[in-house]
Scaffold this active site. Structure first.
Site, PDB file in Angstrom:
ATOM      1  N   ARG A 228       0.861   3.002  -1.557  1.00  0.00           N
ATOM      2  CA  ARG A 228       1.265   3.628  -0.302  1.00  0.00           C
ATOM      3  C   ARG A 228       1.330   5.139  -0.480  1.00  0.00           C
ATOM      4  NH1 ARG A 228      -0.146  -0.327   1.755  1.00  0.00           N
ATOM      5  NH2 ARG A 228       0.998  -1.791   3.081  1.00  0.00           N
ATOM      6  N   HIS A 276      -8.169   3.978   2.824  1.00  0.00           N
ATOM      7  CA  HIS A 276      -7.305   2.775   2.766  1.00  0.00           C
ATOM      8  C   HIS A 276      -8.153   1.495   2.768  1.00  0.00           C
ATOM      9  CE1 HIS A 276      -2.992   1.265   3.608  1.00  0.00           C
ATOM     10  NE2 HIS A 276      -3.705   0.307   3.014  1.00  0.00           N
TER      11      HIS A 276
HETATM   12  P1  NAP Z   1       4.173  -7.739  -4.996  1.00  0.00           P
HETATM   13  O1  NAP Z   1       3.484  -9.012  -5.373  1.00  0.00           O
HETATM   14  O2  NAP Z   1       5.406  -7.834  -4.185  1.00  0.00           O
HETATM   15  O3  NAP Z   1       4.487  -6.982  -6.367  1.00  0.00           O
HETATM   16  C1  NAP Z   1       5.291  -5.856  -6.439  1.00  0.00           C
HETATM   17  C2  NAP Z   1       5.472  -5.477  -7.901  1.00  0.00           C
HETATM   18  O4  NAP Z   1       6.155  -4.233  -7.957  1.00  0.00           O
HETATM   19  C3  NAP Z   1       6.320  -6.502  -8.678  1.00  0.00           C
HETATM   20  O5  NAP Z   1       5.827  -6.610  -9.989  1.00  0.00           O
HETATM   21  C4  NAP Z   1       7.694  -5.823  -8.681  1.00  0.00           C
HETATM   22  O6  NAP Z   1       8.510  -6.191  -9.799  1.00  0.00           O
HETATM   23  C5  NAP Z   1       7.294  -4.380  -8.807  1.00  0.00           C
HETATM   24  N1  NAP Z   1       8.367  -3.499  -8.358  1.00  0.00           N
HETATM   25  C6  NAP Z   1       8.969  -3.443  -7.145  1.00  0.00           C
HETATM   26  N2  NAP Z   1       9.932  -2.504  -7.129  1.00  0.00           N
HETATM   27  C7  NAP Z   1       9.945  -1.957  -8.368  1.00  0.00           C
HETATM   28  C8  NAP Z   1      10.731  -0.960  -8.989  1.00  0.00           C
HETATM   29  N3  NAP Z   1      11.698  -0.322  -8.328  1.00  0.00           N
HETATM   30  N4  NAP Z   1      10.475  -0.664 -10.280  1.00  0.00           N
HETATM   31  C9  NAP Z   1       9.517  -1.310 -10.977  1.00  0.00           C
HETATM   32  N5  NAP Z   1       8.732  -2.281 -10.443  1.00  0.00           N
HETATM   33  C10 NAP Z   1       8.959  -2.595  -9.148  1.00  0.00           C
HETATM   34  O7  NAP Z   1       3.180  -6.777  -4.218  1.00  0.00           O
HETATM   35  P2  NAP Z   1       1.588  -6.783  -4.261  1.00  0.00           P
HETATM   36  O8  NAP Z   1       1.034  -7.874  -3.439  1.00  0.00           O
HETATM   37  O9  NAP Z   1       1.164  -6.693  -5.680  1.00  0.00           O
HETATM   38  O10 NAP Z   1       1.260  -5.428  -3.508  1.00  0.00           O
HETATM   39  C11 NAP Z   1       1.733  -4.199  -3.988  1.00  0.00           C
HETATM   40  C12 NAP Z   1       1.499  -3.129  -2.952  1.00  0.00           C
HETATM   41  O11 NAP Z   1       0.116  -2.827  -2.840  1.00  0.00           O
HETATM   42  C13 NAP Z   1       1.868  -3.523  -1.512  1.00  0.00           C
HETATM   43  O12 NAP Z   1       3.241  -3.445  -1.282  1.00  0.00           O
HETATM   44  C14 NAP Z   1       1.081  -2.526  -0.707  1.00  0.00           C
HETATM   45  O13 NAP Z   1       1.883  -1.375  -0.525  1.00  0.00           O
HETATM   46  C15 NAP Z   1      -0.095  -2.193  -1.608  1.00  0.00           C
HETATM   47  N6  NAP Z   1      -1.370  -2.653  -1.061  1.00  0.00           N
HETATM   48  C16 NAP Z   1      -2.342  -1.728  -0.828  1.00  0.00           C
HETATM   49  C17 NAP Z   1      -3.564  -2.135  -0.352  1.00  0.00           C
HETATM   50  C18 NAP Z   1      -4.678  -1.151  -0.138  1.00  0.00           C
HETATM   51  O14 NAP Z   1      -5.734  -1.511   0.377  1.00  0.00           O
HETATM   52  N7  NAP Z   1      -4.512   0.084  -0.550  1.00  0.00           N
HETATM   53  C19 NAP Z   1      -3.813  -3.495  -0.107  1.00  0.00           C
HETATM   54  C20 NAP Z   1      -2.789  -4.394  -0.346  1.00  0.00           C
HETATM   55  C21 NAP Z   1      -1.585  -3.964  -0.834  1.00  0.00           C
HETATM   56  P3  NAP Z   1       8.998  -7.712 -10.008  1.00  0.00           P
HETATM   57  O15 NAP Z   1       7.772  -8.452 -10.514  1.00  0.00           O
HETATM   58  O16 NAP Z   1      10.036  -7.608 -11.025  1.00  0.00           O
HETATM   59  O17 NAP Z   1       9.446  -8.187  -8.660  1.00  0.00           O
HETATM   60  C1  GLV Z   2      -2.741  -2.989   2.853  1.00  0.00           C
HETATM   61  O1  GLV Z   2      -2.430  -1.890   2.533  1.00  0.00           O
HETATM   62  C2  GLV Z   2      -1.860  -4.120   2.817  1.00  0.00           C
HETATM   63  O2  GLV Z   2      -0.662  -3.923   2.564  1.00  0.00           O
HETATM   64  O3  GLV Z   2      -2.321  -5.246   3.040  1.00  0.00           O
END
Ligand code: NAP
Ligand code: GLV
Length: 313
Positions: A228, A276
């Site tokens: 983000r 994005h």
């Molecule tokens: P997720 O499965 O919820 O994983 C989040 C990870 O971050 C977990 O490992 C969590 O730790 C860790 N985390 C959260 N808060 C933290 C902190 N304060 N300190 C250290 N680690 C922390 O999320 P995801 O599906 O992987 O997605 C991650 C992010 O990618 C989304 O929230 C979104 O913003 C972004 N995204 C971007 C795109 C794009 O096209 N650019 C697409 C999709 C998603 P734990 O394992 O301990 O819970």
């Molecule tokens: C894209 O950024 C998503 O959160 O799916």
């Protein structure tokens, strides 16, 4: 089941999603936001993609909010989001794979100086640089959730020494050094030639990519922000690039999207801008993921991929 679909789609996107969702769950009655407003008591579920704030108010029978986006920071920032209704986010292996590809591409381009060669081409400059091996290019992936684990696994498979930072340290990937906690993060930063951010945006992670963090990286490191825009302090990035602390940044996400035309990132030679697209939701697979959760809500079965609102992801 009566389900409203609402998001900040353009007309073509709305049509594609309507078709994909109707094909994945033909037994449902799919409503437009206008139809939902006309009969709010009938709406039992909502499928959303960053809908305008207030969209989900006044729906007394709502039993699931299913996001088509993985990140739910914008939804959670809406004070009118119904408090007691389960909120599920999108978790789709196709999206995880796309994100891992983007992280691998950016890391390879940094390790092998392909961004530097693109700059040299614009200058008409023929100048081979010293080739570096993947095994001498440590990568630190912030976030070891769905996206971060997939990226870490692919990077480790390509030969990079990978460290993955998470909040709990619970989700270790084979071949990846899992760490958690602030002390471990600050110990890992000085080794990281590339930093890949895949954290959710929460109160704890906003502004994490700042001057202090860049100062802890080795000189000439690369930063890849795929999560983000508000994770990054933009002025600190520009200063770190100017000082040589950072060699290059790959940015897919921004504080204001679309990135304003006059923004300095557009023309910066050491910044690669993506609109994005690191991992787009793919309606071909995501519609089936959403339908499975909607059927579970309809049938009173356990729901998948629920957001824990108090922790912010
Ligand atoms: P997720 O499965 O919820 O994983 C989040 C990870 O971050 C977990 O490992 C969590 O730790 C860790 N985390 C959260 N808060 C933290 C902190 N304060 N300190 C250290 N680690 C922390 O999320 P995801 O599906 O992987 O997605 C991650 C992010 O990618 C989304 O929230 C979104 O913003 C972004 N995204 C971007 C795109 C794009 O096209 N650019 C697409 C999709 C998603 P734990 O394992 O301990 O819970
Ligand atoms: C894209 O950024 C998503 O959160 O799916």
């Amino acid at each position: 089941m009566n389900i409203v679909l609402c998001g900040d789609f353009d007309a073509a996107e709305a049509r594609d999603w309507q078709q994909a969702l109707a094909a994945a769950m033909p037994e449902a009655h799919w409503l437009s936001p206008g139809q939902a407003r006309a009969a709010p008591a009938q709406v039992q579920a909502a499928v959303v993609a960053n809908p305008p704030p207030g969209s989900l108010q006044g729906l007394p029978a709502l039993r699931l909010i299913q996001s088509l986006w993985a990140g739910v920071d914008r939804l959670l920032a809406d004070p009118t989001l119904p408090a007691g209704v389960p909120l599920a986010r999108m978790v789709d292996p196709a999206m995880n794979a796309a994100m891992a590809e983007t992280a691998l591409w950016a890391t390879l381009a940094l390790q092998r100086d392909f961004f530097a060669y693109a700059r040299q081409q614009r200058q008409g400059l023929w100048r081979p640089l010293r080739q570096r091996r993947a095994d001498e290019w440590p990568v630190l992936v912030l976030g070891q959730g769905e996206m971060g684990r997939g990226a870490a696994r692919l990077l480790a498979g390509a030969g990079f020494p990978v460290t993955g930072w998470s909040r709990s340290g619970a989700a270790a990937v084979p071949g990846v050094r899992g760490i958690h906690g602030d002390v471990a993060l600050w110990q890992a930063l000085p080794q990281a030639r590339t930093l890949v951010n895949l954290l959710p945006l929460t109160a704890a992670t906003q502004g994490l990519l700042d001057a202090r963090l860049f100062g802890a990286l080795p000189a000439g490191a690369g930063v890849v922000n795929l999560a983000r825009g508000r994770h990054l302090v933009e002025a600190d990035l520009l200063a770190a690039l100017a000082s040589g602390r950072l060699a290059h940044a790959v940015l897919d996400v921004f504080q204001h999207e679309p990135l304003p035309a006059a923004h300095p990132f557009w023309q910066h030679p050491q910044i690669t801008v993506l609109p994005h697209v690191a991992a787009q939701t793919d309606e071909r697979s995501a519609a089936a993921v959403a339908a499975a959760n909607l059927r579970a809500a309809r049938d009173g079965l356990p729901l998948q991929h629920l957001v824990q609102r108090q922790r912010g992801y």
